[in-house]
Design a protein around this motif. Structure first.
Motif, PDB file in Angstrom:
ATOM      1  N   ALA A 180       7.657  -4.024   3.348  1.00  0.00           N
ATOM      2  CA  ALA A 180       7.335  -2.749   2.706  1.00  0.00           C
ATOM      3  C   ALA A 180       8.443  -1.741   2.929  1.00  0.00           C
ATOM      4  O   ALA A 180       9.289  -1.908   3.809  1.00  0.00           O
ATOM      5  CB  ALA A 180       6.023  -2.202   3.266  1.00  0.00           C
ATOM      6  N   SER A 182       8.439   1.001   4.298  1.00  0.00           N
ATOM      7  CA  SER A 182       8.474   1.602   5.624  1.00  0.00           C
ATOM      8  C   SER A 182       9.155   0.699   6.645  1.00  0.00           C
ATOM      9  O   SER A 182       9.475   1.125   7.740  1.00  0.00           O
ATOM     10  CB  SER A 182       7.057   1.908   6.099  1.00  0.00           C
ATOM     11  OG  SER A 182       6.357   0.711   6.274  1.00  0.00           O
ATOM     12  N   MET A 358      -0.018   3.130  -4.151  1.00  0.00           N
ATOM     13  CA  MET A 358       0.323   4.316  -3.368  1.00  0.00           C
ATOM     14  C   MET A 358       0.845   5.411  -4.291  1.00  0.00           C
ATOM     15  O   MET A 358       0.543   6.580  -4.132  1.00  0.00           O
ATOM     16  CB  MET A 358       1.437   3.974  -2.355  1.00  0.00           C
ATOM     17  CG  MET A 358       1.001   3.143  -1.177  1.00  0.00           C
ATOM     18  SD  MET A 358       0.079   4.103   0.019  1.00  0.00           S
ATOM     19  CE  MET A 358      -1.509   3.327  -0.155  1.00  0.00           C
ATOM     20  N   ASP A 393       4.875   1.021  -4.357  1.00  0.00           N
ATOM     21  CA  ASP A 393       3.520   0.792  -3.913  1.00  0.00           C
ATOM     22  C   ASP A 393       3.625  -0.016  -2.623  1.00  0.00           C
ATOM     23  O   ASP A 393       4.676  -0.554  -2.291  1.00  0.00           O
ATOM     24  CB  ASP A 393       2.721   0.032  -4.981  1.00  0.00           C
ATOM     25  CG  ASP A 393       2.214   0.981  -6.061  1.00  0.00           C
ATOM     26  OD1 ASP A 393       1.989   2.162  -5.742  1.00  0.00           O
ATOM     27  OD2 ASP A 393       2.049   0.544  -7.205  1.00  0.00           O
ATOM     28  N   TRP A 394       2.525  -0.128  -1.943  1.00  0.00           N
ATOM     29  CA  TRP A 394       2.539  -0.767  -0.619  1.00  0.00           C
ATOM     30  C   TRP A 394       2.359  -2.280  -0.787  1.00  0.00           C
ATOM     31  O   TRP A 394       1.269  -2.735  -1.115  1.00  0.00           O
ATOM     32  CB  TRP A 394       1.424  -0.148   0.216  1.00  0.00           C
ATOM     33  CG  TRP A 394       1.259  -0.690   1.602  1.00  0.00           C
ATOM     34  CD1 TRP A 394       2.045  -1.561   2.269  1.00  0.00           C
ATOM     35  CD2 TRP A 394       0.194  -0.352   2.487  1.00  0.00           C
ATOM     36  NE1 TRP A 394       1.559  -1.793   3.519  1.00  0.00           N
ATOM     37  CE2 TRP A 394       0.416  -1.064   3.684  1.00  0.00           C
ATOM     38  CE3 TRP A 394      -0.920   0.492   2.392  1.00  0.00           C
ATOM     39  CZ2 TRP A 394      -0.447  -0.968   4.769  1.00  0.00           C
ATOM     40  CZ3 TRP A 394      -1.775   0.575   3.468  1.00  0.00           C
ATOM     41  CH2 TRP A 394      -1.537  -0.148   4.650  1.00  0.00           C
ATOM     42  N   ILE A 396       1.553  -5.577   0.505  1.00  0.00           N
ATOM     43  CA  ILE A 396       0.850  -5.994   1.731  1.00  0.00           C
ATOM     44  C   ILE A 396       0.852  -7.503   1.951  1.00  0.00           C
ATOM     45  O   ILE A 396       0.258  -7.985   2.904  1.00  0.00           O
ATOM     46  CB  ILE A 396      -0.617  -5.495   1.755  1.00  0.00           C
ATOM     47  CG1 ILE A 396      -1.364  -5.967   0.513  1.00  0.00           C
ATOM     48  CG2 ILE A 396      -0.673  -3.988   1.915  1.00  0.00           C
ATOM     49  CD1 ILE A 396      -2.875  -5.826   0.640  1.00  0.00           C
ATOM     50  N   TYR A 498       0.050   5.167   6.630  1.00  0.00           N
ATOM     51  CA  TYR A 498      -0.876   4.151   6.127  1.00  0.00           C
ATOM     52  C   TYR A 498      -2.321   4.452   6.515  1.00  0.00           C
ATOM     53  O   TYR A 498      -3.249   4.174   5.758  1.00  0.00           O
ATOM     54  CB  TYR A 498      -0.481   2.773   6.665  1.00  0.00           C
ATOM     55  CG  TYR A 498       0.772   2.198   6.036  1.00  0.00           C
ATOM     56  CD1 TYR A 498       1.020   2.320   4.671  1.00  0.00           C
ATOM     57  CD2 TYR A 498       1.704   1.504   6.809  1.00  0.00           C
ATOM     58  CE1 TYR A 498       2.162   1.779   4.097  1.00  0.00           C
ATOM     59  CE2 TYR A 498       2.844   0.962   6.253  1.00  0.00           C
ATOM     60  CZ  TYR A 498       3.072   1.101   4.896  1.00  0.00           C
ATOM     61  OH  TYR A 498       4.201   0.551   4.331  1.00  0.00           O
TER      62      TYR A 498
END
Length: 797
Positions: A180, A182, A358, A393-394, A396, A498
Motif C-alpha cells: 500500500a 503507506s 479510500m 485506494d487501499w 489490502i 487506517y
RNA sequence: GGGAGCUUAGCUCAGUUGGUAGAGCAUCUGCCUUACAAGCAGAGGGUCACAGGUUCGAGUCCUGUAGCUCCCACCA
C-alpha cells in the motif's frame, strides 16, 4: 524503617510479582469512571530495544496517571504477529524461503517463532513495570482476531466499500507482493537520464525522447506530446517506432505533458510510473507487462528476458549506444519509491487485487482528522497533509502466506466471488468450501482466494479487537470512541489513518478522542534502533534495568518532550539514578521521624510548614495541567523542582525541629511531622507514575497502612486544593533566599555550613520572616537576628 | 515545489495566555553538615539564528531571510 540501601534489582522484581498477584491493575468494565487505551501492538519481528521501551513507557505513564485520578484504566496489550515483518523475520532467522516452503509449514513456523518471541516481549515490558494487562494480550493472528477481521471485510464488501480490481498496484519484487501507499518510502538514488531516438514511421524523422527507464522500452505503448506543442503537435496521429524493439506505437496528444520536461515528448510504458498508470486508464491503452512479479524482465524484453530490472537497464543502454540510438546521457539523483520493509525499488504491476475505497472518502477522513485531539497539536497537520496527498485506494491483498485469509472463493466455472457466511468465521478458504452453489451460475466447485490481507487491514481494528476481551461482541462499537490512541510519529499516516478510516466506514464515528504521539529513542549517534540489527554500543532494556533499574530507565523514557526523538545517553541514566537515590534518602530521613506518628492536622501549623504545603499545591496544579496535554516530561520537571526544593530548603529547616523538640517544642515537631509526611506522600504519588517501584517500596513502609490501600498505584493523587496563596509562596521564598545568602557567605569565606554566626541583620523584610526566626537561626547556625528598616538586605555582622 | 518542526549557556534541552533569561551536565570555588560525598553550599557563563514590524514592553505575536530535521510531491 527503610534500609540504608535500596536494592532495586530484587525489590523491583518483588513488586512486579506483588502487583500481579494482587491484580492491582485489573480493569473493571462496570466502573463509572473508565479510561480506555488503544495500545499499539508491537510487531513481532525481532528483539525489543530501548526505542520500544521509550514509547511504551510514555503510554504506561499516562495509564498510571489516569489510574491515580481514580479511573479504572483499560490498558490492554497485543502483539502484531501476522504479516510481512513477521514473515521476513522468520525467513531470515530460520533460513527458509517462503516461496520454497509449503503454505501450511510456513504458517506453522511463523506461529512457533512468534510464540517464543512473545515471551521475550512480555518479559521486557513487565520488567519495566508496565501496568498493561498481559493476561489478556491479543494477537493479530488469533482465530478470534481473524474472525473480526474477516467480518470487517464482509461488512465492507456488502456496503460496496471493497472491490476487486485488475489494475496497477504498487509491487515489491523482493517480497513478491502488492503493498500500500503507506508502506512506500522514498529514497534518494543516483540515476541516468537517457536521451534516445524514436523514429516517425511516416516521415522517417527522428523523435527525441528522454527516459530514466529504458528497460521499459519493451513495454512502451504510446508516445505523448502536448497538443499545444508547436514543434510536435503535427506528429499527433502519426506512428512512432521504438528503438531497438521496433515496435510501432501511436503518437497521442495529452495535455498532461509538460513541454519543459525532458524533450517534451513522453513515452508511456505500462508501467514506468504512476503517470503511466493514470494514462493507461484514461486512454485505454494496452498493457504490456515488461516486468514480472519476481522483478525480472519478461519475454517481452527479448534478449534481456530474465534479467533483473537494473541489469536490463544497463544492458539496454549499452545496446542503444552500440546502435547509435542513444545520443545523450545525464547523471541525476532522484527520489525512488522503495518498500519500507526491504528497501527494494517498488514497481507498478497489474494483478487482480482487493481495494478498500479510500479516495472517495477523503473528505470524511479529513474531517475526522480535524476532530481528533492530536497531541502534540502539529501531528494533526501531518495527518491532514497525508490525507490530502492520498492517491491510491487501499490495496489490502498480499501475495503472502502468514496473514488473515480473505473469506472468499471464486466460482470455478464463472469466476464469481463467493463470500463466507459470517456464522462460519473464521474461515480458511484454502481448506474449506462454501456451503452453497454459485449465485450466478449454480456451479458448486470453487477456487480459494490464496492472497492474505494486509496486516493493517486487521490492525486498523484494534479498538474492536482489544475491547472484545470485555464485550465478547467482536466487531462492535460499545466502547468507541475510546479515550486514547498512543503511538509514535511514523504511524500517523499508517495505523492512525487506517483506524480512523475503518471506524468511519463501519460505525461512522471516531475510534478515539485523543491521540498521543511519541518520538523515538535513538542511539547516541542519532540512528534509529532496529529490531533486526544490533545497534552497536546501545544497551538493551534488560541491561539498563539491571545496571540502573527499571525506574531509572523509565525516568529516561518519560523525561522527554512529547513527540520528540531523544538520544540514548548514559548521562541521562546517571541523572535518573541520582534522583532515585535522593528519593530514597529523603524518604528514609522523613520516615525515620514518623515512627509511631499517626498523621493528624495539628492545632497550629508553623509558617514554613504551611509554605511547603503551598508549594506542593502549586506544583500539583502545574503538573495536572501538563498532564492534560500528555506533557509528562514537563510535568516531571515541575515535580523534580518541588522535590529538590523540599530536600534542600524544607527538610534542612524542618530537621532541627524534628531532631530537637526539647529546644523548639513538641508542637513545632508535630507541625513539621505533619507537613513533611504530607508533602512527601504527595510527591511520592506524583513520582509513582514514573518510578512505580521505589515509590511503592516507600509507600508500603509507612503510608499503605495509614491510607488502608494495597498499593500506591491505586491510591489516588493527594489533592490539597487549587487555591494558591501567592503571598505565602513569596514569603517562603524570601526565607529561603535569606538562608541562601548566609550559605553563600559561608561558602565564600571557606566556612563549614555548621560554623556559627554571631549575628545577622535583616533589613526591609516583612512580619513573616520574624515568625520564622527559629527556623532561620537553626538552619544557618545564627545566634542573633536583628531587624531593621530600609531597602531589603541581608548583612552578616 | 507543498506541509511540519527546530535554531536559547561549552553540551542536552525547558520556557502554557508577551512583563528584566531557566534546569541538568560540564567548568571553577568551598564544605565530612547526626538522610544522602552516587552528597551539600556557592560562583562564573547567553546581544534567546538573522533582519524588519506590532507594542509602553518581544525568547514569546506578525512578516521575511538563512541553516538543520521530518513528511509529501517530483522518476518525460
Amino acid at each position: 524503617m527503610l534500609e540504608k540501601r535500596y536494592d532495586f534489582n530484587t525489590r523491583e522484581k518483588h513488586w512486579q510479582e506483588y502487583w500481579r498477584e494482587q491484580e492491582i491493575y485489573k480493569f473493571n468494565p462496570e466502573a463509572k469512571n473508565r479510561y480506555m487505551i488503544d495500545t499499539p501492538p508491537p510487531t513481532i519481528s525481532g528483539i525489543i530495544h530501548l526505542g520500544h521501551v521509550f514509547s511504551y513507557t510514555q503510554i504506561d505513564v499516562i495509564a498510571r496517571h489516569q489510574r491515580m485520578l481514580g479511573k479504572s484504566v483499560f490498558f490492554p496489550f497485543g502483539y502484531d504477529d501476522n504479516g510481512l515483518p513477521t514473515e521476513r523475520y522468520v525467513q531470515r532467522e530460520k533460513k527458509v524461503k517462503m516461496a520454497e516452503t509449503s503454505r501450511q509449514d510456513f504458517i506453522n513456523l511463523c506461529l512457533d517463532t512468534t510464540k517464543q518471541m512473545k515471551a521475550n516481549y512480555e518479559e521486557v515490558f513487565s520488567s519495566a513495570g508496565h501496568s498493561a494487562d498481559f493476561s489478556h494480550a491479543y494477537s493479530s493472528i488469533s482465530p478470534r482476531t481473524q474472525e473480526i477481521s474477516q467480518r470487517s471485510f464482509i461488512e465492507l464488501y456488502n456496503k460496496s466499500e471493497i472491490e476487486r480490481r485488475n489494475s496497477a498496484c504498487l509491487w515489491c519484487p523482493e517480497c513478491r507482493t502488492a503493498i500500500a501507499q503507506s508502506e512506500v518510502d522514498t529514497v534518494e538514488m543516483p540515476s541516468l537520464m537517457n536521451y534516445i531516438y524514436f523514429t516517425i514511421k511516416e516521415t522517417g524523422e527522428k523523435l527525441r525522447i528522454a527516459t530514466t527507464r529504458p528497460e521499459l522500452l519493451c513495454a512502451c505503448v504510446c508516445v505523448f506530446v502536448h497538443p499545444d506543442d508547436n514543434e510536435r503537435a503535427n506528429l499527433v496521429g502519426k506512428t512512432a517506432i521504438s528503438p531497438y524493439y521496433n515496435r510501432e506505437v501511436p503518437i497521442i496528444a495529452n495535455p498532461d505533458v509538460d513541454m519543459e520536461k525532458g524533450t517534451g515528448a513522453v513515452m508511456c510504458c505500462t508501467f514506468g510510473d504512476e503517470a503511466d498508470a493514470k494514462w493507461q486508464k484514461e486512454y485505454n491503452l494496452p498493457v504490456l507487462e515488461g516486468i514480472g512479479y519476481n522483478g525480472r524482465m519478461t519475454d517481452l524484453a527479448g534478449e534481456f528476458a530474465g534479467q533483473k530490472v537494473r541489469e536490463a537497464r544497463e544492458n539496454i543502454i549499452n545496446k542503444l549506444k552500440e546502435l547509435g540510438l542513444l545520443y545523450d546521457q545525464q547523471e541525476l539523483t532522484h527520489l525512488v519509491a522503495t518498500h519500507e520493509r526491504c528497501g527494494t525499488e517498488v514497481e507498478l504491476l497489474i494483478k487482480p487485487q482487493w481495494f478498500i475505497k479510500m479516495l472517495e472518502h477523503k473528505d470524511e477522513i479529513y474531517r475526522a482528522g480535524e476532530q481528533v485531539k492530536w497531541n502534540p497539536e502539529y501531528a494533526k497537520k501531518r495527518f491532514l497533509n497525508w490525507v490530502d496527498g492520498l492517491k491510491w485506494d487501499w490495496c489490502i491483498s498480499r501475495q503472502r502466506f502468514f496473514g488473515v485469509p480473505f473469506p472468499v472463493w471464486y466460482c470455478a466455472e464463472c469466476g464469481e466471488p463467493m463470500l463466507a457466511d459470517t456464522s462460519d468465521l473464521p474461515v480458511d478458504p484454502s481448506t474449506t468450501q462454501p456451503h452453497k452453489p454459485c449465485s450466478k451460475c449454480g456451479y458448486t466447485h470453487f477456487n480459494p482466494e490464496t492472497d492474505v490481507m494486509d496486516t493493517w487491514a486487521t490492525s486498523s481494528l484494534t479498538p474492536q479487537i482489544c475491547t472484545d476481551v470485555i464485550t465478547n461482541k467482536g466487531l462492535d462499537d460499545t466502547y468507541i470512541p475510546m479515550d486514547l490512541r498512543p503511538n509514535a510519529h511514523e504511524n500517523i499516516r499508517v495505523w492512525d489513518f487506517y483506524t480512523i478510516a475503518k471506524s468511519l466506514l463501519h460505525f461512522g464515528k471516531l475510534p478515539w478522542h485523543d491521540v498521543m504521539i511519541s518520538g523515538w529513542g535513538l542511539s547516541a549517534t542519532g540512528t534509529k534502533l532496529s529490531k533486526s540489527k544490533s545497534s552497536g554500543g546501545t544497551p538493551t532494556p534488560l541491561e539498563t534495568y539491571k545496571k540502573y533499574s527499571a525506574d531509572v530507565t523509565r525516568y529516561w523514557a518519560s523525561n522527554a518532550s512529547l513527540g520528540k526523538d531523544v538520544y540514548i545517553k548514559e548521562e541521562e541514566f546517571k541523572n535518573g539514578f541520582k534522583l532515585m537515590q535522593k528519593i530514597w534518602n529523603a524518604s528514609r530521613f522523613v520516615l525515620s521521624f514518623l515512627e509511631g506518628y499517626t498523621p493528624h492536622k495539628p492545632a497550629e501549623i508553623l509558617p514554613m510548614d504551611k509554605w511547603i504545603i503551598e508549594e506542593y499545591k502549586k506544583t500539583f496544579k502545574a503538573f495536572m495541567s501538563y498532564m492534560d496535554r500528555y506533557e509528562m516530561g514537563l510535568a516531571l520537571n515541575e515535580l523534580e523542582q518541588l522535590f529538590w526544593n523540599f530536600c534542600d530548603n524544607y527538610i534542612e529547616i524542618a530537621k532541627n525541629r524534628l531532631y530537637k523538640p526539647e529546644i523548639y517544642g513538641e508542637q513545632a515537631k508535630e507541625s513539621a511531622q505533619y507537613a513533611a509526611s504530607t508533602v512527601l506522600l504527595g510527591i511520592l504519588k506524583l513520582f509513582s507514575i514514573y518510578m512505580p517501584h521505589i515509590t511503592e517500596e516507600i509507600y508500603q513502609a509507612y503510608y499503605a497502612e495509614i491510607e488502608g490501600c494495597k498499593s500506591i498505584h491505586i491510591s489516588n493523587y493527594l489533592d490539597l486544593g487549587s487555591n494558591i496563596d501567592e503571598q505565602l509562596l513569596k514569603n517562603g521564598a524570601e526565607v529561603c533566599d535569606i538562608v541562601s545568602q548566609v550559605r553563600g557567605y559561608k561558602s565564600q569565606n571557606n566556612l563549614s555550613m555548621k560554623d556559627e554566626i554571631a549575628a545577622i541583620s535583616l533589613a526591609g523584610y516583612n512580619e513573616f520572616v520574624r515568625t520564622c526566626e527559629d527556623d532561620i537561626k537553626a538552619v544557618c547556625s545564627i545566634q542573633t537576628i536583628n531587624y531593621t528598616d530600609g531597602e531589603k538586605a541581608v548583612t552578616i555582622e
